[in-house]
Design a protein around this motif. Sequence first.
Motif, PDB file in Angstrom:
ATOM      1  N   UNK A  85       0.951  -1.369  -0.240  1.00 53.94           N
ATOM      2  CA  UNK A  85      -0.076   0.097  -0.086  1.00 53.94           C
ATOM      3  C   UNK A  85       0.910   1.204  -0.179  1.00 53.94           C
ATOM      4  N   UNK A  86       0.534   2.224  -0.884  1.00 54.30           N
ATOM      5  CA  UNK A  86       1.363   3.377  -0.922  1.00 54.30           C
ATOM      6  C   UNK A  86       0.727   4.561  -0.313  1.00 54.30           C
ATOM      7  N   UNK A  87      -0.527   4.936  -0.661  1.00 52.06           N
ATOM      8  CA  UNK A  87      -1.009   6.114  -0.140  1.00 52.06           C
ATOM      9  C   UNK A  87      -2.307   6.071   0.212  1.00 52.06           C
ATOM     10  N   UNK A  88      -2.963   6.759   1.348  1.00 53.51           N
ATOM     11  CA  UNK A  88      -4.332   6.961   1.746  1.00 53.51           C
ATOM     12  C   UNK A  88      -4.835   7.977   0.989  1.00 53.51           C
ATOM     13  N   UNK A  89      -6.214   7.823   0.703  1.00 51.12           N
ATOM     14  CA  UNK A  89      -6.888   8.933  -0.073  1.00 51.12           C
ATOM     15  C   UNK A  89      -8.209   9.056   0.796  1.00 51.12           C
ATOM     16  N   UNK A  90      -8.430  10.297   1.369  1.00 59.46           N
ATOM     17  CA  UNK A  90      -9.655  10.671   2.101  1.00 59.46           C
ATOM     18  C   UNK A  90     -10.798  10.947   1.220  1.00 59.46           C
ATOM     19  N   UNK A  91     -11.036  10.144   0.598  1.00 52.48           N
ATOM     20  CA  UNK A  91     -12.052  10.191  -0.338  1.00 52.48           C
ATOM     21  C   UNK A  91     -13.484   9.311  -0.120  1.00 52.48           C
ATOM     22  N   UNK A  92     -14.504   9.942  -0.108  1.00 49.69           N
ATOM     23  CA  UNK A  92     -15.917   9.623   0.075  1.00 49.69           C
ATOM     24  C   UNK A  92     -16.947   9.804  -0.883  1.00 49.69           C
ATOM     25  N   UNK A  93     -17.566   8.544  -1.212  1.00 48.34           N
ATOM     26  CA  UNK A  93     -18.637   8.955  -2.110  1.00 48.34           C
ATOM     27  C   UNK A  93     -19.980   8.322  -1.835  1.00 48.34           C
ATOM     28  N   UNK A  94     -20.234   8.776  -0.466  1.00 48.33           N
ATOM     29  CA  UNK A  94     -21.608   8.386   0.126  1.00 48.33           C
ATOM     30  C   UNK A  94     -22.490   9.714  -0.223  1.00 48.33           C
ATOM     31  N   UNK A  95     -23.618   9.083  -0.256  1.00 48.86           N
ATOM     32  CA  UNK A  95     -24.797  10.201  -0.326  1.00 48.86           C
ATOM     33  C   UNK A  95     -25.056  11.168   0.650  1.00 48.86           C
ATOM     34  N   UNK A  96     -25.605  12.056   0.533  1.00 45.69           N
ATOM     35  CA  UNK A  96     -25.854  13.186   1.612  1.00 45.69           C
ATOM     36  C   UNK A  96     -27.035  12.791   2.547  1.00 45.69           C
ATOM     37  N   UNK A  97     -27.860  11.852   1.981  1.00 43.51           N
ATOM     38  CA  UNK A  97     -29.031  11.530   2.471  1.00 43.51           C
ATOM     39  C   UNK A  97     -28.639   9.903   3.248  1.00 43.51           C
ATOM     40  N   UNK A  98     -29.553   9.852   4.502  1.00 44.35           N
ATOM     41  CA  UNK A  98     -29.440   8.602   5.094  1.00 44.35           C
ATOM     42  C   UNK A  98     -30.619   7.903   4.891  1.00 44.35           C
ATOM     43  N   UNK A  99     -30.502   6.772   3.932  1.00 43.68           N
ATOM     44  CA  UNK A  99     -31.824   5.935   3.431  1.00 43.68           C
ATOM     45  C   UNK A  99     -31.576   4.407   4.086  1.00 43.68           C
TER      46      UNK A  99
END
Length: 273
Positions: A85-99
């Motif tokens: 593992x080389x690098x951590x990416x603080x990326x999220x693709x979650x919806x703003x809605x909690x469904x």
Amino acid sequence: MESRSACCPAITPTIYLSANMTARFYYPGSLSSGQMMVLPMNISHHAIRVLRLKQGDTLILFNGRGGEFSGSIEHIDKSNCTVRLSKFHEVERESPLTIHLVQAVCVNEKMDWIIQKSVELGVSHIQPVTANRSVVRLSEARAHKRRLHWQQIAIAACEQCGRNHVPELLPLQSISEWFSQQLTNKPKNTKCKLAYRFMLSASANKRLTEYPSPAREDSITLLIGPEGGFTDEEEKAAFSIGFMPVRLGPRILRTESAGLVAIAAAQTLWGDY
């Protein structure tokens, strides 16, 4: 006996890559930058035998705790794949809605389809239930096996769609048990996350477009009935804990499409579509 459906083919948690996609794998353990690790046998098999990855190829690992790690394959032998593992990416693709999706179980292929597509659409929690008119009845042992299978479907869907949080897939309950649980846990503060509870119903008068945008702290619960619909008693029980009947246009949708359409509509109206 459960029948096969031509419209919803059986789903197996297998991901195939197009030429410009980087392979993504869910690994439930701890991950850190610079870490050298041998992938578990099932992930190694998928990487080597199914995706045909080679030494030097890049990949992404995520553990469901947020973010993802990029890395590359250091070594491949007959059955093991070693990566760095080389690098951590603080990326999220979650919806703003909690469904929350409360879905009456249906035959295997259709339920697999619902799990896979609802995860891709951005659902947060999935609660399978059995209702009075449910065609599928599962013993405790079979229900446990199905939950494990559905969890793998959800994980594979996250690997495919880029989500770094795996939605919670709760144990199967009867709808009456679930109603009782909700009634017991209902908070006294009406401003808590109970504002939007929708039960899809062909006889409902209101549509989603008639409701204002939910507050950021509010969640959305979608209640989807079985092939034969909920009984009058089940509908009354749903109303008693705050569910509102809603329809999705003038056409009657099947149980395997109703929840997915509702999630997509909510995302379009109030989410990130």
